[in-house]
Design a protein around this motif. Structure first.
Motif, PDB file in Angstrom:
ATOM      1  N   LEU A   1      22.387  47.602 139.323  1.00  0.00           N
ATOM      2  CA  LEU A   1      21.244  46.925 138.709  1.00  0.00           C
ATOM      3  C   LEU A   1      20.058  46.892 139.671  1.00  0.00           C
ATOM      4  O   LEU A   1      20.210  47.035 140.892  1.00  0.00           O
ATOM      5  CB  LEU A   1      21.620  45.495 138.316  1.00  0.00           C
TER       6      LEU A   1
ATOM      7  N   ASN B   1      15.788  44.980 139.979  1.00  0.00           N
ATOM      8  CA  ASN B   1      15.014  43.856 139.439  1.00  0.00           C
ATOM      9  C   ASN B   1      13.681  44.315 138.861  1.00  0.00           C
ATOM     10  O   ASN B   1      12.683  43.598 138.879  1.00  0.00           O
ATOM     11  CB  ASN B   1      14.834  42.738 140.474  1.00  0.00           C
TER      12      ASN B   1
ATOM     13  N   CYS C   1      13.506  47.079 135.469  1.00  0.00           N
ATOM     14  CA  CYS C   1      14.000  47.064 134.081  1.00  0.00           C
ATOM     15  C   CYS C   1      15.492  46.749 134.017  1.00  0.00           C
ATOM     16  O   CYS C   1      16.138  46.993 132.985  1.00  0.00           O
ATOM     17  CB  CYS C   1      13.705  48.395 133.397  1.00  0.00           C
ATOM     18  N   ILE C   2      16.036  46.247 135.094  1.00  0.00           N
ATOM     19  CA  ILE C   2      17.398  45.719 135.244  1.00  0.00           C
ATOM     20  C   ILE C   2      18.449  46.821 135.301  1.00  0.00           C
ATOM     21  O   ILE C   2      19.174  46.929 136.285  1.00  0.00           O
ATOM     22  CB  ILE C   2      17.742  44.685 134.156  1.00  0.00           C
TER      23      ILE C   2
ATOM     24  N   TRP D   1      10.793  37.906 134.868  1.00  0.00           N
ATOM     25  CA  TRP D   1      11.374  38.068 133.537  1.00  0.00           C
ATOM     26  C   TRP D   1      11.400  36.733 132.780  1.00  0.00           C
ATOM     27  O   TRP D   1      11.375  36.707 131.547  1.00  0.00           O
ATOM     28  CB  TRP D   1      12.794  38.612 133.649  1.00  0.00           C
TER      29      TRP D   1
ATOM     30  N   GLN E   1      15.461  37.300 137.313  1.00  0.00           N
ATOM     31  CA  GLN E   1      16.089  37.987 136.192  1.00  0.00           C
ATOM     32  C   GLN E   1      17.244  37.164 135.660  1.00  0.00           C
ATOM     33  O   GLN E   1      17.668  36.172 136.277  1.00  0.00           O
ATOM     34  CB  GLN E   1      16.531  39.394 136.587  1.00  0.00           C
TER      35      GLN E   1
ATOM     36  N   TYR F   1      20.758  35.591 134.367  1.00  0.00           N
ATOM     37  CA  TYR F   1      22.001  35.362 135.116  1.00  0.00           C
ATOM     38  C   TYR F   1      22.890  34.427 134.315  1.00  0.00           C
ATOM     39  O   TYR F   1      22.404  33.518 133.627  1.00  0.00           O
ATOM     40  CB  TYR F   1      21.626  34.744 136.470  1.00  0.00           C
TER      41      TYR F   1
ATOM     42  N   LEU G   1      24.985  38.639 137.299  1.00  0.00           N
ATOM     43  CA  LEU G   1      23.719  39.040 136.714  1.00  0.00           C
ATOM     44  C   LEU G   1      24.001  39.692 135.365  1.00  0.00           C
ATOM     45  O   LEU G   1      24.987  40.421 135.212  1.00  0.00           O
ATOM     46  CB  LEU G   1      22.995  40.039 137.631  1.00  0.00           C
TER      47      LEU G   1
ATOM     48  N   GLN H   1      23.318  42.203 132.239  1.00  0.00           N
ATOM     49  CA  GLN H   1      22.669  43.421 131.768  1.00  0.00           C
ATOM     50  C   GLN H   1      22.349  43.223 130.288  1.00  0.00           C
ATOM     51  O   GLN H   1      23.211  43.379 129.421  1.00  0.00           O
ATOM     52  CB  GLN H   1      23.589  44.624 131.957  1.00  0.00           C
TER      53      GLN H   1
ATOM     54  N   THR I   1      15.569  37.178 142.685  1.00  0.00           N
ATOM     55  CA  THR I   1      16.196  38.371 143.237  1.00  0.00           C
ATOM     56  C   THR I   1      15.194  39.112 144.124  1.00  0.00           C
ATOM     57  O   THR I   1      13.977  38.939 143.995  1.00  0.00           O
ATOM     58  CB  THR I   1      16.695  39.331 142.140  1.00  0.00           C
TER      59      THR I   1
END
Length: 525
Positions: free
Chosen positions: A108, A110, A112-113, A300, A388, A390, A397, A399, A442
């Motif tokens: 992943l 930080n 677009c993940i 985000w 982001q 979680y 984290l 997705q 992050t």
């Protein structure tokens, strides 16, 4: 009058003689000279593909172009299919985990993940056709995209959210007949625009490098050596030299400056000795994002704000960059940025799908090394910070599923529902979701390697060796002259200075006394 003329002539002769005797030609750095000679000749293709009969037929699909390519280059597709550009992962040794496959499939970031579950959109930067989901067939040779790297017409480009297929307006016949050695735009079409726009991710890789001055980059300058990406990033058997730090953990197949410039690039031995603990980039890339801004932060947690009509919105900063997007959140852009500096030994750790963490901020890729590590050097780094999504119960984290073509598929960019997007996204990657989510801080680290400045603009001694506001103020664990205090070293330095002054004074006094004694003896005689 004659005396004046005579003295003037004699004075002029003396000045000219002294100038000739004291002048020292600057010694030539032969290695630098050889490199300049090597890369000044422009690329000239050895083959004209437009003359091949097999490429003159009408191509209805990009796969037909690939089949034509491998009918002559009949083993090259196997090389491509063994590369990380194709597989989106590679075998790596991961500290504490052993040998694992590591790459875009399971790492992943930080920005677009992650790509998993969002392949339809993310495959715009895959060297294949038809990656619409995670069931893509990596053994299908006809889906290898030869054109994306080898097109020289500059008319080939991937379509938005077309699973890696070219835009429908691309003339496949013209492109197929225009292939050759990869150019900068071939590489840049993905690496310049990764993350959703120009210079978003790297900070030192952007479209300005396609035609820039020496002040922007001495290697790629159109008024300089005008090097191309593949001059350094060579591709023996399609294995491109120089691994990307964001998705590789081991210090193997990295590119380094001394590969071309040797470990003794300077005419000064003092500067060459710096190379044992200071990377070349530290001094020679004083700033990055010199032309266009780069993203330094991405929140985000601010995403989802809609306009009065309930539609997605966007806002721009004074430079025309998106400062807010409903689908992505809030951004901070900066230009001409001074890097942060870290010890780095070439090895890194990465957050992989399913890792559990409870310490914040989460370093989604941490650079390893410290001052005591013999393999570590000081590197300039872009640090991208943000927050982001979680799962506080699973401590993972998340997705999320971001992309879908229509509403109702749980994708955040259409439905703006984090709970639905998280549930669908974690299901896509086969991981649990507790139903709860929050946003955590992050950090992501990007070592800076491009946008090398002319030597006249490199950092000077005072940029680092200074008491206040030096470039390396935040680096600890070592003593740096001019920056740090150490009572014993300072005392030793003072004693040495005082001893030198006293020694010179005693020597001068002794010479004076000796001269007086000799004079007195001569008078007596």
């Amino acid at each position: 009058m004659n005396k004046t003329i005579t003295f003037t002539i004699l004075g002029t002769i003396v000045v000219l003689l002294l100038t000739q005797l004291l002048h020292r030609e600057k010694p030539l750095n032969w290695k630098q000279y050889e490199l300049k000679q090597q890369y000044t000749s422009p690329y000239s293709p050895a083959v004209d593909h437009s003359q091949f009969t097999i490429l003159q037929k009408e191509f209805k699909t990009p796969q037909e172009v690939t089949e034509a390519c491998i009918s002559c280059h009949n083993q090259r597709h196997h090389e491509v299919m063994a590369s990380s550009h194709w597989n989106w992962d590679r075998l790596e040794y991961v500290e504490g985990k052993g040998i694992e496959r590591l790459g875009k499939k399971n790492v992943l970031n930080n920005f677009c993940i992650g790509a998993s579950g969002n392949e339809q959109s993310c495959a715009k930067c895959h060297i294949g056709f038809g990656m619409s989901n995670n069931s893509f067939d990596f053994e299908a040779a006809r889906n290898v995209d030869c054109m994306v790297c080898h097109d020289r017409s500059e008319e080939y480009f991937k379509g938005a959210a077309l699973a890696g297929y070219p835009d429908r307006n691309v003339n496949l016949n013209k492109v197929a007949q225009s292939v050759g050695r990869p150019s900068n735009i071939n590489c840049g079409s993905c690496h310049f625009y990764s993350g959703g726009g120009n210079n978003v991710k790297h900070g030192d890789l952007e479209e300005a490098l396609l035609s820039c001055s020496r002040e922007t980059d001495v290697h790629m300058a159109s008024n300089g050596i005008n090097m191309s990406c593949v001059d350094c990033h060579e591709g023996d058997e399609h294995q491109i030299k120089g691994k990307l730090y964001s998705v590789s953990s081991s210090n193997i197949n990295r590119l380094s400056c001394d590969g071309c410039h040797t470990s003794q690039p300077h005419l000064s031995d003092v500067l060459n000795r710096h190379g044992s603990k200071v990377s070349c980039q530290t001094c020679h890339i004083p700033t990055y994002a010199k032309e266009n801004a780069t993203k330094m932060a991405w929140q985000w947690s601010k995403a989802g704000r809609l306009d009065e009509d309930g539609k997605a919105m966007h806002e721009e900063d004074s430079l025309g960059n998106h400062s807010y997007l409903s689908i992505k959140g809030e951004f901070d852009w900066q230009t001409d940025v001074e890097p942060e500096y870290y010890w780095f030994n070439g090895e890194a750790q990465h957050y992989q799908l399913g890792d559990t963490v409870s310490q914040f901020p989460i370093q989604v890729n941490s650079l390893l090394g410290d001052a005591k590590d013999k393999n570590s050097k000081i590197y300039p780094v872009k640090v991208h910070r943000g927050d982001q999504i979680y799962d506080p119960q699973t401590k993972m984290l998340i997705q999320p599923r971001l992309y879908a073509q229509e509403k109702g598929d749980s994708a955040y960019w259409k439905d703006f529902d984090w709970a639905l997007a998280s549930e669908a996204g974690m299901k896509d990657v086969g991981l649990p979701f507790s139903g709860q989510y929050e946003f955590v801080e992050t950090e992501m680290y990007w070592p800076i390697n491009h946008m090398v400045s002319p030597k006249e603009q490199a950092l000077s001694c005072n940029d680092c060796h200074t008491r206040n506001d030096g470039r390396l103020d935040q680096l600890a664990g070592f003593y740096m002259p001019g920056r740090d205090y150490n009572k014993w070293i300072d005392l030793g330095g003072k004693l040495f200075l005082m001893g030198s002054i006293i020694g010179v004074g005693i020597h001068a006094l002794a010479r004076y006394i000796n001269k007086r004694l000799k004079s007195k003896n001569n008078t007596i005689q």
